[in-house]
Design an enzyme around this catalytic site. Structure first.
Site, short mmCIF file in Angstrom:
data_model
loop_
_atom_site.label_atom_id
_atom_site.label_comp_id
_atom_site.label_asym_id
_atom_site.label_seq_id
_atom_site.Cartn_x
_atom_site.Cartn_y
_atom_site.Cartn_z
N HIS A 1 46.05 -20.15 7.96
CA HIS A 1 44.79 -19.55 7.51
C HIS A 1 44.20 -20.27 6.31
CE1 HIS A 1 46.94 -16.35 4.77
NE2 HIS A 1 46.51 -17.33 4.04
N ASN B 1 50.57 -19.53 8.28
CA ASN B 1 50.11 -19.39 9.67
C ASN B 1 48.81 -20.17 9.92
OD1 ASN B 1 48.22 -17.90 8.31
ND2 ASN B 1 48.55 -15.99 9.40
N ASP C 1 38.31 -14.97 -1.60
CA ASP C 1 38.68 -13.71 -0.95
C ASP C 1 39.16 -12.67 -1.95
OD1 ASP C 1 41.08 -14.96 -1.58
OD2 ASP C 1 41.44 -15.59 0.46
N GLU D 1 42.37 -15.56 9.34
CA GLU D 1 43.64 -15.58 10.06
C GLU D 1 43.46 -16.25 11.42
OE1 GLU D 1 46.11 -14.85 8.33
OE2 GLU D 1 46.27 -12.75 7.76
C1 GLP Z 1 46.48 -16.35 0.35
C2 GLP Z 1 45.04 -16.68 0.09
C3 GLP Z 1 44.71 -18.05 0.49
C4 GLP Z 1 45.78 -19.01 0.01
C5 GLP Z 1 47.07 -18.69 0.66
C6 GLP Z 1 48.20 -19.62 0.31
O1 GLP Z 1 46.68 -15.81 1.61
N1 GLP Z 1 44.14 -15.81 0.73
O2 GLP Z 1 43.44 -18.41 0.02
O3 GLP Z 1 45.40 -20.30 0.31
O4 GLP Z 1 47.40 -17.40 0.26
O5 GLP Z 1 49.01 -19.03 -0.67
P1 GLP Z 1 50.18 -19.74 -1.40
O6 GLP Z 1 49.59 -20.84 -2.18
O7 GLP Z 1 50.78 -18.66 -2.28
O8 GLP Z 1 51.13 -20.20 -0.37
#
Ligand code: GLP
Length: 230
Positions: free
Chosen positions: A134, A132, A67, A139
């Site tokens: 995702h 959440n 992303d 989402e």
């Molecule tokens: C972002 C990314 C995701 C990732 C998520 C978790 O939202 N788009 O691909 O998995 O964060 O992030 P973190 O590892 O900082 O909790």
């Protein structure tokens, strides 16, 4: 989905980093689907160490990131450059990113899907988990059939990621599930609730990561803290 509970995030990171290295040893021209986020930092650190120590040949791999924020200054790309691509000297032509700056986002997303297909599909997809539920930026409410597209970010994601942009481009759930292998990861207590829904809850769009259970070659790596509510 095979579940591996590790003692801490160091062990999760080390196991996942070793599996990425193994994938490259088995198929030097493999296609990797990569994620950003805090969970990934120690994984990439460990992976860089393994690559250096074993002089792994990375010249034939191709990467596709999950992303990118829409109309942002390539934040995800900067993260990847810093944590992985620059330390390992991965060449630009090996790296693929969703173009968050392209105002024609349908074109940007369509091109991305096409490029993934041209490369023969993703061999190994690495996923972090949003609090959440995702994956990528799919989402809650994202459909199983969703493809790469522009999405509106939820308030909780904007807070968790400390960003002010409203939209992002993300591989869709079905794009992600097309990968040959998937590794989903989560560490820390603040992921425990989401992990409990992913593992024990109903499979459905309320918790998009739950769709990973439908994949026939998926593994979940979590530490004890993230496993706390299973
Ligand atoms: C972002 C990314 C995701 C990732 C998520 C978790 O939202 N788009 O691909 O998995 O964060 O992030 P973190 O590892 O900082 O909790």
């Amino acid at each position: 989905m095979k579940i591996v509970i590790c003692k801490d995030k160091g062990e999760v990171s080390s196991k996942v980093a070793n599996l990425i290295a193994l994938q490259i040893k088995e198929k030097p021209n493999c296609v990797l689907g990569l994620a950003t986020g805090r969970t990934m930092v120690p994984v990439y650190k460990k992976f860089v160490e393994i690559c250096m120590k074993n002089k792994l040949n990375l010249s034939e791999i191709k990467t596709f990131n999950l992303d990118e924020y829409s109309s942002s200054n390539n934040e995800m790309r900067d993260f990847m450059n810093k944590n992985l691509f620059e330390p390992l000297k991965i060449k630009n032509e090996q790296i693929n990113f969703l173009d968050g700056m392209n105002k024609d986002y349908e074109e940007a997303c369509g091109n991305y899907e096409y490029k993934i297909k041209l490369c023969g599909g993703i061999d190994l997809q690495i996923l972090g988990l949003g609090r959440n539920g995702h994956i990528g930026f799919n989402e809650p409410g994202s459909e199983l059939q969703s493809r790469t597209r522009r999405v509106l970010l939820s308030e909780s994601t904007k807070i968790a990621n400390n960003i002010s942009v409203e939209y992002a481009l993300t591989m869709g759930v079905s794009t992600i599930l097309s990968a040959k292998k998937i590794i989903l990861m989560a560490t820390g207590e603040n992921k425990a609730e989401a992990i409990s829904c992913v593992v024990k809850g109903e499979i459905g769009k309320k918790v998009p990561a739950s769709f990973v259970r439908k994949h026939k070659n998926a593994m979940l790596f979590i530490d004890k803290a993230a496993a706390g509510k299973i």
